[in-house]
Design an enzyme around this catalytic site. Structure first.
Site, PDB file in Angstrom:
ATOM      1  N   GLY A 200     -11.076  -5.387  10.525  1.00 36.03           N
ATOM      2  CA  GLY A 200     -11.785  -4.116  10.675  1.00 36.03           C
ATOM      3  C   GLY A 200     -13.104  -4.305  11.417  1.00 36.03           C
ATOM      4  O   GLY A 200     -13.466  -3.516  12.291  1.00 36.03           O
ATOM      5  N   GLU A 217      -9.005   2.080   7.684  1.00 34.32           N
ATOM      6  CA  GLU A 217      -8.306   2.237   6.418  1.00 34.32           C
ATOM      7  C   GLU A 217      -8.132   0.846   5.839  1.00 34.32           C
ATOM      8  O   GLU A 217      -7.225   0.120   6.222  1.00 34.32           O
ATOM      9  CB  GLU A 217      -6.951   2.916   6.645  1.00 34.32           C
ATOM     10  CG  GLU A 217      -7.032   4.343   7.183  1.00 34.32           C
ATOM     11  CD  GLU A 217      -7.579   5.328   6.158  1.00 34.32           C
ATOM     12  OE1 GLU A 217      -7.562   5.001   4.949  1.00 34.32           O
ATOM     13  OE2 GLU A 217      -8.029   6.405   6.559  1.00 34.32           O
ATOM     14  N   CYS A 252      -2.371  -1.088  -0.266  1.00 34.42           N
ATOM     15  CA  CYS A 252      -3.832  -1.003  -0.274  1.00 34.42           C
ATOM     16  C   CYS A 252      -4.354  -0.265  -1.503  1.00 34.42           C
ATOM     17  O   CYS A 252      -5.481  -0.490  -1.915  1.00 34.42           O
ATOM     18  CB  CYS A 252      -4.328  -0.343   1.001  1.00 34.42           C
ATOM     19  SG  CYS A 252      -3.537   1.226   1.334  1.00 34.42           S
TER      20      CYS A 252
END
Lengths: 483, 482
Positions: A200, A217, A252
């Site tokens: 990320g 996300e 997740c």
């Protein structure tokens, strides 16, 4: 068939083609968006078996899970977008104030342009196509980069997106780090990345150059607080379905650890054990109802967590492993110390840690002292505790008395906060994520207030104050020169 | 300020946040009221600071700064209960008995970087959003507007909760130090160059960022026929170019696009308006802010030094280095590859670019980075429609300039090179809030099909359930459906 090499030149050409398509204006039309959504729906409707097969080959995902968690969710998401698109696209009228009188204003949703979607291997079908639905509903052209860790689904997506969708506007680029890096060098108008916070950060760093807005996300350690006044049987079923019934913990929003009271912990652990036996049998390594660990990297990572000295004597259930088939049995660790390895990274696998506290209220401090998770769960019948949980615990989403289900509600935004990410999607939120909300104001030539313009005088200041404070009385006084 | 002192400050902010005090509606309202009091009781001091920093006329100072913030704070006060309320979300029947809601919660500790051109508005307007949303805040004013910076540092602690809202003054060093800290949100107003530094620093802690940048805001002027419309248009263009901090505004008019045949009419009219508004003699110009500093003065002078550009000047062009004054300057068709047409002007120079057809302006705008605002003076509805749908920018305003900034209902923010994220009104509250999804479930009515082991019946059940086919579900349960 030989695969073409994807190099810097191909990345540039891909971008060029998508820019040209975008500037032709065709992706902005309602008709184009609807036709693409319908075509995307066909992929999910006509190729169920192949999708299930691909997911089985990538991660041994049980057919049931593939169907419910990936195919169905895509169908629902796509159908919702088809149904609502016209409403979403409609400009939103905005009321104006005295300061700008006479005027009218509206907010127009316009596509960003060319967007990049980088998806993950754990729900490779869902996490690829769900953002694509948002991106095309909003009228963008898209590159989808599926995960190389789930190659079968990745090539299935290439095949069917190529077959069903407008190939001048929606493209799949397969590949690993080199290909992703080449893609990230291009100028995107929006990037949505699903994965871990390490990558990320790499995505964000690449976005700096062109000031590209990014949706991340990510995941995190999503806790479950379990109070003792609950319907234990139902709670335990819901915990197991959320943990092991969702890709064997490789999700997740999968529950990562449980916090419960010292007194209640043995009872909870016992109940989890019994229910696990009922669900997956005596030999869970052989169960077809559990996904495998995706690859040996992750397998070894999980084994390291399990073999950490600090927790090796805490295993109260499971612990069996099958390195050949990359399987790890559902495993419960009771009373793990907070400084153990397992409590310091996202588990992302079939291990469930249980922390114990004296009073259930203490769990809030534990959660708040850690990075903000993507989800937090609470099982209780205590109204006060629920209220405290909702107001004090920060996470992407909260779910009381159940697990993972909030993800399936299209009227709730799905996304993280802090270390669990930024930006949200699902339902209308997906459309918004891929739309720029342009402010549009219409003025006429009537009623021009000379007070705005120089030469400036004291009377003008008085009038201006009155108008900006919205006081009609003061406006009259100013006009009459009384103020 | 020494850096140890600052780290103590930040831990104080964290304490205020975790005490939960800043989440109370009462606290938020009290801070908004304090902002209003601050503005009401210090009007003259603000006028004076802005006069010294920027030579800003009090009317401009009121219209673009004090008035704007007062309006924003008043609006927030009247709406805050509504904004804070949890919003219920609809659920499919299948979820019964459940309840879903979206709850806005403060992001935490936020950092607001202020730019020098509207040093009051760009500090306090985001602050209104940040405190409305219940955050603790550090404001870093611009060192290029030192009087206003000192005013904020002195006055904010007197009026607002000093344990939750801090002003940290300083230059690049301090900004760099601040950027190394962990923030839950950074709100930045300034240039794209610095924005990249901010964005790069923010990624260490995955901090979400709002970037309020600028860009070359074009103004399309259609060949208006009614003399009255023309007059009003000229006034509004002048106000949008020279009236807001003398062109040193992110939404100021940067250049004009007009048809060849109409350009001389427009130039003449603009000249007349400029003379009437600001006077003719360089030494006696009035109602105009000065150029903020020597650096920007030189930058602007360089833009018009290029001979090809200098020869395109049709009005103004004189400069007064001592007082940092540049005349309102109009240029007709400077070369498009000259610096003045490539970078954001941010000053009193106004290039007019002529086109064959006014519709060519669409392509002209689209071939350049996306601006923060597009302005268009036209009565032609089809042109309006084309501009809205075919160009991209933070905002579009028809037949006026700047005024979109004052509309609480409209989001203010850029796209592409002009930034991302938005604020004003409810959008300010949203910019500083995390929308937390909350789903409440009960222990009644458990759908066994959700749980493993996965059997065929469960598959059928869920297939129907996910399609919300309630009739099918009933049939399946009764054994009537296979």
């Amino acid at each position: 068939m030989t695969k073409e090499i994807f190099d810097g030149e191909s990345a540039r050409l891909t971008m060029k083609e998508l820019r040209e398509t975008y500037s032709s204006g065709k992706t902005r039309t309602y008709e184009w968006r609807i036709s693409q959504l319908n075509n995307l729906l066909k992929i999910a409707e006509f190729h169920e078996k192949e999708i299930v097969e691909a997911l089985r080959s990538d991660i041994s995902k049980p057919e049931f899970e593939s169907f419910v968690h990936e195919i169905c969710l895509i169908k629902i998401s796509c159908k919702l977008a088809i149904k609502e698109l016209k409403r979403w696209m409609k400009p939103e009228k905005v009321s104006t104030t005295l300061v700008t009188f006479p005027s009218s204003a509206e907010i127009v949703a316009e596509p960003f342009g060319v967007v990049l979607i980088i998806s993950a291997w754990n729900y490779p079908f869902l996490l690829s196509l769900d953002p694509v639905i948002g991106a095309i509903a909003a009228g963008n052209t898209v590159v989808l980069k599926p995960s190389e860790v789930s190659p079968a689904t990745s090539s299935l997506l290439t095949k069917y997106i190529g077959e069903y969708m407008d190939s001048s506007a929606v493209k799949v680029i397969e590949g690993a780090i080199p290909e992703t890096s080449l893609l990230l060098e291009q100028k995107w108008d929006k990037i949505l990345y699903t994965g871990n916070s390490k990558v990320g950060r790499i995505v964000l760093a690449a976005a700096v150059k062109h000031l590209t807005p990014v949706v991340l996300e990510l995941g995190g350690k999503s806790p479950i607080i379990v109070d003792s006044d609950i319907d234990l049987k139902i709670a335990v079923k819901r915990i197991i379905s959320g943990k092991w019934g969702c890709n064997n913990g490789q999700a997740c929003i999968s529950p990562d650890y449980i916090i419960t009271t010292k007194d209640f912990a043995p009872k909870l652990a016992e109940s989890l054990k019994l229910q696990l036996l009922k669900f997956y049998g005596e030999e869970p390594l052989k169960s077809d109802d559990l996904s495998r660990i995706v690859n040996s990297n992750h397998f070894n990572r999980l084994i390291k967590l399990l073999d950490d000295d600090k927790v090796s004597d805490k295993i109260v259930h499971g612990g069996q492993r099958d390195i050949q088939n990359l399987k790890i049995a559902p495993t419960i660790l009771l009373d793990v110390p907070e400084d153990s390895l397992i409590m310091n990274e996202e588990i992302f696998g079939p291990l469930l840690a249980i922390l114990t506290v004296d009073h259930v209220e203490e769990s809030f401090n534990i959660i708040n002292s850690r990075p903000k998770p993507l989800a937090a769960y609470l099982f209780t019948n205590n109204k006060k505790l629920k209220e405290k949980f909702v107001s004090e615990v920060s996470a992407g989403g909260l779910l009381i008395n159940d697990t993972t289900l909030h993800l399936t509600v299209p009227t709730l935004p799905f996304g993280g906060v802090g270390e669990s990410g930024m930006g949200g999607y699902h339902g209308k939120f997906s459309f918004d994520t891929f739309s720029h909300k342009k402010a549009v104001m219409y003025r006429s030539y009537l009623g021009d207030a000379s007070e705005r313009y120089p030469p400036y005088t004291t009377r003008k200041l008085g009038f201006l104050k009155a108008v900006m404070n919205g006081s009609f009385l003061d406006i009259f006084r100013a006009i009459l020169g009384w103020s | 300020m020494d850096q140890v002192g600052m780290s103590i400050n930040l831990s104080e902010l964290r304490q205020s946040l975790s005490s939960g005090r800043t989440r109370d509606a009462a606290w938020r309202k009290s801070q908004l009221q304090a902002i209003l009091r601050l503005l009401n009781e210090n009007e003259d001091r603000i006028f004076q600071a802005l006069q010294r920093d920027l030579g800003k006329h009090p009317i401009e100072a009121y219209r673009d700064e004090i008035g704007i913030v007062k309006k924003a704070a008043t609006h927030a006060l009247s709406c805050i209960d509504k904004w804070m309320a949890t919003k219920n979300s609809q659920l499919p029947w299948l979820f019964f008995p459940s309840r879903a809601e979206v709850l806005p919660e403060p992001l935490g500790i936020v950092l607001i970087f202020v730019s020098w051109n509207f040093p009051i508005t760009l500090a306090l307007d985001p602050l209104v959003g940040a405190v409305s949303a219940g955050n603790t805040v550090v404001i870093k004013p611009s060192e290029l507007a030192p009087e206003t910076s000192a005013f904020l540092a002195r006055t904010i602690p007197v009026y607002l909760d000093r344990k939750a809202i801090k002003v940290v003054e300083g230059g690049v060093d301090i900004a760099g130090y601040l950027l190394q800290q962990k923030w839950d949100k950074i709100f930045f107003t300034g240039s794209a160059r610095v924005a990249r530094i901010v964005m790069a620093a923010a990624l260490n802690h995955l901090t979400p960022v709002t970037l309020e940048l600028g860009g070359k805001c074009p103004t399309i002027v259609d060949s208006l026929s009614a003399p009255l419309d023309l007059k009003v248009a000229a006034k509004r263009i002048a106000a949008g170019k020279w009236g807001a901090c003398n062109g040193q505004a992110c939404i100021a008019v940067d250049y004009i696009l007009v048809e060849h045949k109409f350009s001389s009419t427009l130039v003449e009219l603009l000249k007349k308006t400029v003379k009437r508004f600001y006077g003719e003699n360089l030494k006696s110009l009035k109602n105009l802010s000065k150029i903020v500093n020597k650096h920007h003065f030189n930058r602007l002078c360089n833009l018009i030094e290029d001979p090809a550009v200098a020869s395109s000047i049709v009005y103004g062009g004189k400069v007064d280095e001592e007082n940092l004054i540049i005349e309102p300057t109009i240029l007709l068709d400077p070369p498009l590859d000259a610096e003045i047409m490539l970078e954001e002007i941010f000053g009193p120079l106004l290039p007019i670019i002529t086109l064959d057809k006014i519709k060519d302006s669409i392509e002209f705008i689209n071939s350049r980075p996306k601006p923060l605002a597009v302005y268009a003076f036209t009565k032609d509805d089809s042109l309006k429609k084309q501009i809205v749908t075919e160009t991209s920018s933070g905002s579009v305003t028809f037949n006026d300039t700047i005024i979109q900034f004052a509309c609480d209902g409209l989001p203010f923010g850029g796209v592409g090179q002009s930034g991302f994220g938005r604020y004003h009104g409810k959008y300010s509250f949203d910019a500083f809030s995390h929308e937390k999804a909350v789903l409440h479930r009960s222990f009644h009515l458990e759908l066994e099909a959700r749980h493993p082991p996965w059997k065929d019946f469960k598959m059928k059940f869920l297939r129907l359930a996910y399609m919300y086919d309630y009739w099918g579900l009933i049939l399946l349960y009764m054994g009537l459906k296979r």
